[in-house]
Write an enzyme that holds these catalytic residues in place. Structure first.
Site, PDB file in Angstrom:
ATOM      1  N   GLU A 171      -9.752  -2.095   5.195  1.00 63.13           N
ATOM      2  CA  GLU A 171     -10.365  -1.751   6.475  1.00 63.13           C
ATOM      3  C   GLU A 171     -11.651  -2.572   6.680  1.00 63.13           C
ATOM      4  O   GLU A 171     -12.205  -3.110   5.716  1.00 63.13           O
ATOM      5  CB  GLU A 171     -10.720  -0.253   6.483  1.00 63.13           C
ATOM      6  CG  GLU A 171      -9.524   0.693   6.317  1.00 63.13           C
ATOM      7  CD  GLU A 171      -8.702   0.856   7.604  1.00 63.13           C
ATOM      8  OE1 GLU A 171      -8.725  -0.032   8.469  1.00 63.13           O
ATOM      9  OE2 GLU A 171      -8.022   1.888   7.717  1.00 63.13           O
ATOM     10  N   HIS A 205      -7.306  -4.675  10.145  1.00 61.74           N
ATOM     11  CA  HIS A 205      -7.003  -4.469   8.723  1.00 61.74           C
ATOM     12  C   HIS A 205      -5.698  -5.154   8.329  1.00 61.74           C
ATOM     13  O   HIS A 205      -4.801  -5.318   9.141  1.00 61.74           O
ATOM     14  CB  HIS A 205      -7.021  -2.980   8.333  1.00 61.74           C
ATOM     15  CG  HIS A 205      -5.874  -2.152   8.814  1.00 61.74           C
ATOM     16  ND1 HIS A 205      -6.007  -0.831   9.182  1.00 61.74           N
ATOM     17  CD2 HIS A 205      -4.553  -2.430   8.979  1.00 61.74           C
ATOM     18  CE1 HIS A 205      -4.827  -0.349   9.541  1.00 61.74           C
ATOM     19  NE2 HIS A 205      -3.936  -1.289   9.424  1.00 61.74           N
ATOM     20  N   ASN A 255      -7.722  -2.740  14.284  1.00 60.25           N
ATOM     21  CA  ASN A 255      -9.098  -3.048  13.865  1.00 60.25           C
ATOM     22  C   ASN A 255      -9.160  -4.265  12.947  1.00 60.25           C
ATOM     23  O   ASN A 255     -10.194  -4.561  12.374  1.00 60.25           O
ATOM     24  CB  ASN A 255      -9.735  -1.826  13.177  1.00 60.25           C
ATOM     25  CG  ASN A 255      -9.009  -1.438  11.893  1.00 60.25           C
ATOM     26  OD1 ASN A 255      -8.034  -2.085  11.501  1.00 60.25           O
ATOM     27  ND2 ASN A 255      -9.487  -0.397  11.226  1.00 60.25           N
ATOM     28  N   ASP A 262       0.811  -1.227   0.000  1.00 60.19           N
ATOM     29  CA  ASP A 262       0.000   0.000   0.000  1.00 60.19           C
ATOM     30  C   ASP A 262       0.835   1.264   0.000  1.00 60.19           C
ATOM     31  O   ASP A 262       2.056   1.225   0.185  1.00 60.19           O
ATOM     32  CB  ASP A 262      -0.969  -0.015   1.199  1.00 60.19           C
ATOM     33  CG  ASP A 262      -0.315  -0.534   2.478  1.00 60.19           C
ATOM     34  OD1 ASP A 262       0.908  -0.465   2.594  1.00 60.19           O
ATOM     35  OD2 ASP A 262      -1.047  -1.009   3.360  1.00 60.19           O
TER      36      ASP A 262
HETATM   37  C1  F6R Z   1       1.351  -1.201   6.127  1.00 65.78           C
HETATM   38  C2  F6R Z   1       0.146  -2.013   6.260  1.00 65.78           C
HETATM   39  C3  F6R Z   1      -0.668  -1.971   7.502  1.00 65.78           C
HETATM   40  C4  F6R Z   1       0.175  -2.219   8.761  1.00 65.78           C
HETATM   41  C5  F6R Z   1      -0.698  -2.169  10.006  1.00 65.78           C
HETATM   42  C6  F6R Z   1       0.117  -2.361  11.266  1.00 65.78           C
HETATM   43  O1  F6R Z   1       1.973  -1.411   4.876  1.00 65.78           O
HETATM   44  O2  F6R Z   1      -0.200  -2.667   5.334  1.00 65.78           O
HETATM   45  O3  F6R Z   1      -1.675  -2.935   7.413  1.00 65.78           O
HETATM   46  O4  F6R Z   1       0.789  -3.471   8.649  1.00 65.78           O
HETATM   47  O5  F6R Z   1      -1.356  -0.924  10.066  1.00 65.78           O
HETATM   48  O6  F6R Z   1       0.993  -1.294  11.420  1.00 65.78           O
HETATM   49  P1  F6R Z   1       2.114  -1.319  12.537  1.00 65.78           P
HETATM   50  O7  F6R Z   1       3.060  -2.412  12.180  1.00 65.78           O
HETATM   51  O8  F6R Z   1       2.775   0.041  12.435  1.00 65.78           O
HETATM   52  O9  F6R Z   1       1.423  -1.544  13.826  1.00 65.78           O
END
Ligand code: F6R
Length: 235
Positions: free
Chosen positions: A143, A138, A136, A67
């Site tokens: 989401e 994701h 959450n 992403d």
């Molecule tokens: C980022 C991504 C997100 C993160 C998730 C956890 O490329 O795809 O899904 O993996 O938001 O983020 P952290 O590791 O910062 O807690």
């Protein structure tokens, strides 16, 4: 799916690097699906160290990231392209031309989504997809929603995601509210999935992998993946 609990973030990072390293050794030209955020930082450090020591060779590896924020150019220090260059690509011998992220600053985001979907498909889908998980549930920026979005798409980030991401921005108004993300389709088509989660994610990991499969908890779809491994650290 396989659930592995380890004592610490350091152990999680070493184990994740072992698994990714094994993938690179087995298939030097593999396609690695990669994630950004805090969770993979230690994994990337381990991979970089192994590459420096001559234990791993990324010269033929292709990468596709999950992403990118909408509206940020690749040279913006808050962009995921910048993050990947800083934390992994500049530290291993990957060919920069073989590293791919969606372009969040493309003038036509619909066309960009189509381009990125075709690119990932053209590479034959990831051999191994590394994932973090949001509080959450994701994965990528898929989401919680009414259904599982299959293809690359733009998404309005959930309020909780914007709040979580704001820790990395100086001013709250700078935090992007839109992102472009790989869909659940590409993640499920990856031959192997590796999700890493720190101790603060224990609750959502329990919900996602021991609760019902529902698009309200997007990571729960991984219960149906043929080869998914989750590493959760206890501290
Ligand atoms: C980022 C991504 C997100 C993160 C998730 C956890 O490329 O795809 O899904 O993996 O938001 O983020 P952290 O590791 O910062 O807690």
């Amino acid at each position: 799916m396989k659930m592995i609990q380890v004592e610490s973030y350091e152990k999680l990072s070493r184990l994740a690097a072992d698994i990714i390293g094994a993938q690179v050794l087995l298939k030097p030209s593999c396609v690695l699906g990669l994630a950004t955020g805090s969770s993979p930082l230690g994994t990337y450090e381990n991979l970089a160290a192994r590459c420096r020591e001559g234990l791993l060779d990324f010269s033929q590896v292709r990468t596709v990231n999950l992403d990118e924020y909408c509206g940020l150019t690749p040279d913006n220090p808050q962009s995921y392209r910048y993050f990947m260059d800083q934390n992994l690509f500049s530290k291993v011998n990957v060919d920069p031309a073989n590293t791919h992220l969606p372009n969040g600053a493309a003038p036509d985001m619909e066309a960009e989504c189509e381009r990125y979907e075709a690119l990932v498909e053209g590479l034959g889908w990831p051999d191994l997809q590394l994932l973090g998980i949001g509080h959450n549930g994701h994965i990528g920026f898929n989401e919680p929603a009414e259904d599982f979005p299959t293809r690359v798409h733009t998404v309005r980030l959930a309020e909780s995601t914007i709040r979580a991401n704001s820790r990395l921005f100086d001013r709250p108004e700078d935090v992007p509210t839109m992102a472009v993300t790989m869909g659940i389709g590409a993640i499920m088509k990856a031959r192997r999935v590796l999700l890493i989660a720190g101790a603060d994610k224990a609750e959502i990991v329990e919900k996602a992998f021991h609760g019902p499969v529902t698009p309200q908890v997007p990571a729960s779809i991984l219960q149906l993946h043929r080869d998914a491994t989750v590493i959760l650290s206890r501290s």
